[in-house]
Enzyme design. Structure first.
Site, short mmCIF file in Angstrom:
data_model
loop_
_atom_site.label_atom_id
_atom_site.label_comp_id
_atom_site.label_asym_id
_atom_site.label_seq_id
_atom_site.Cartn_x
_atom_site.Cartn_y
_atom_site.Cartn_z
N MET A 30 -0.95 -5.63 5.16
CA MET A 30 -0.63 -6.93 5.12
C MET A 30 -0.46 -7.56 6.53
SD MET A 30 1.82 -7.50 1.60
CE MET A 30 3.51 -6.74 2.41
N TYR A 32 0.20 -7.52 10.74
CA TYR A 32 1.29 -7.28 11.74
C TYR A 32 1.25 -5.88 12.08
CZ TYR A 32 5.14 -8.85 14.44
OH TYR A 32 5.85 -9.44 15.57
N GLU A 35 1.92 1.26 14.89
CA GLU A 35 1.15 2.50 14.99
C GLU A 35 1.21 3.19 13.81
OE1 GLU A 35 -0.69 5.20 17.10
OE2 GLU A 35 0.01 3.41 17.91
N GLY A 36 1.68 3.05 12.76
CA GLY A 36 1.57 3.59 11.40
C GLY A 36 0.15 3.19 10.94
N HIS A 37 -0.14 1.82 10.80
CA HIS A 37 -1.29 1.39 10.54
C HIS A 37 -2.43 1.87 11.34
CE1 HIS A 37 1.21 -2.16 9.33
NE2 HIS A 37 0.87 -1.74 8.24
N GLY A 148 -0.19 5.17 3.74
CA GLY A 148 0.85 5.78 4.49
C GLY A 148 1.87 6.52 3.58
N LYS A 150 4.93 6.63 4.20
CA LYS A 150 6.20 5.63 4.35
C LYS A 150 6.37 5.09 3.08
CE LYS A 150 8.98 2.47 6.00
NZ LYS A 150 8.59 1.36 5.69
N GLN A 154 4.87 3.87 -3.70
CA GLN A 154 3.42 2.91 -3.84
C GLN A 154 2.32 4.08 -3.99
OE1 GLN A 154 2.47 -0.68 -1.48
NE2 GLN A 154 1.34 0.78 -0.25
O1 PAF Z 1 1.51 -1.29 1.82
C1 PAF Z 1 1.04 -2.50 1.80
O2 PAF Z 1 1.10 -3.05 2.97
C2 PAF Z 1 0.95 -3.32 0.67
O3 PAF Z 1 1.79 -2.83 -0.46
C3 PAF Z 1 -0.79 -3.34 0.17
C4 PAF Z 1 -0.91 -1.79 -0.16
C5 PAF Z 1 -1.45 -3.73 1.46
C6 PAF Z 1 -0.96 -3.99 -1.05
O4 PAF Z 1 -0.72 -5.60 -0.64
#
Ligand code: PAF
Length: 287
Positions: A30, A32, A35-37, A148, A150, A154
């Site tokens: 989503m 922003y 470092e995790g991304h 991740g 984290k 999910q």
């Molecule tokens: O983990 C996230 O940032 C969101 O839940 C995702 C997987 C991008 C879905 O909108």
């Protein structure tokens, strides 16, 4: 690096890449970025020929009372970080195209995986996540998708959905990346005031304490939960949403800690909700 917002263009490009034999790694976010991304992007970059990042603040996973409108955004910064991480294409569709006015079809992973933990506190959240992730998978058709640890629940739900619906994508999990003082990286950390940021360290301290007690032989989940809640309760402004010891696949609560038992924590500090988790028998790592 190309930026694509049109769904049809994304689909056509991806299909061409697939047909010409390129492997595709996909990292849904989503935005922003932190470092995790970036650790997810590095994994995708290493494993595939083409790396696609999506940036889409998905409205259907936010309840009306949540932070959709104030969710942090900085596209220019994300774009620079993505370029440095070797992203080939950023996909950033418009909400009106993802969810046109006549949109009525949702993906709902039912049962205990989605009713507990985050699902209990955020009804409808995982329906929104499962729906958007399915749509993104259908548009991009990646070979692998990197998520991740984290967002542990999910990840478990997406894996279940991929298995149940026979989706042709490999789900890859990367460990939590932490700040140098241990706070798990999250786009929402920017909401914390200096005082709240300090208080948030109780979460990491708790995970470290309990995992060291487990490594020294404690196997009672009840004892571990008592210890964890006792430490978190010392922080005056911290409100515990849940602290649970669960099986990592079913997310059922366990009574006896095993080598793969996960402790999941959600707290609220001020207006900010923070989640974290740790596989209890392992040492807590700061990356
Ligand atoms: O983990 C996230 O940032 C969101 O839940 C995702 C997987 C991008 C879905 O909108």
């Amino acid at each position: 690096m190309d930026i694509i917002s049109d769904i049809k263009e994304m689909r056509v490009r991806s299909e061409k890449a697939r047909n010409s034999g390129l492997s595709i790694a996909f990292v849904p976010t989503m935005g922003y970025l932190h470092e995790g991304h970036l650790s997810l992007l590095r994994e995708g970059r290493e494993r595939c020929d083409l790396l696609i990042l999506s940036i889409f603040v998905n409205p259907t996973q936010f309840a009306p009372s949540e932070d959709l409108d104030r969710y942090p955004k900085d596209f220019q910064r994300d774009r620079d970080l993505a370029e440095k991480a070797g992203v080939d294409w950023i996909f950033c569709p418009k909400a009106e195209e993802v969810y046109p006015a006549d949109f009525v079809t949702y993906v709902d992973v039912t049962g205990e995986l989605t009713n507990v933990l985050e699902g209990a506190s955020r009804p409808g959240h995982f329906r929104g996540v499962a729906t958007v992730v399915t749509k993104l998978f259908n548009i991009i058709r990646p070979h692998i998708a990197v998520f991740g640890q984290k967002d542990f629940q999910q990840l478990a739900i997406i894996q279940r959905m991929v298995d149940d619906l026979n989706l042709d994508v490999e789900i890859v999990c990367k460990p939590i990346v932490r700040e140098t003082d241990g706070l798990a990286m999250s786009s929402r950390n920017v909401y914390l005031s200096a005082k709240e940021r300090q208080q948030s360290l109780a979460i990491f301290e708790t995970l470290c304490n309990v995992s060291s007690v487990v490594r020294s032989g404690e196997r009672s989940a009840q004892a571990i939960l008592r210890l964890a809640c006792g430490r978190l309760a010392k922080e005056k402004d911290l409100v515990i949403d849940y602290v649970k010891c669960c099986d990592p696949v079913s997310l059922h609560e366990v009574e006896k800690i095993d080598s793969d038992t996960v402790m999941l924590v959600a707290v609220k500090i001020g207006k900010t909700r923070l989640i974290d988790n740790h596989i209890l028998c392992q040492e807590v790592q700061i990356q």
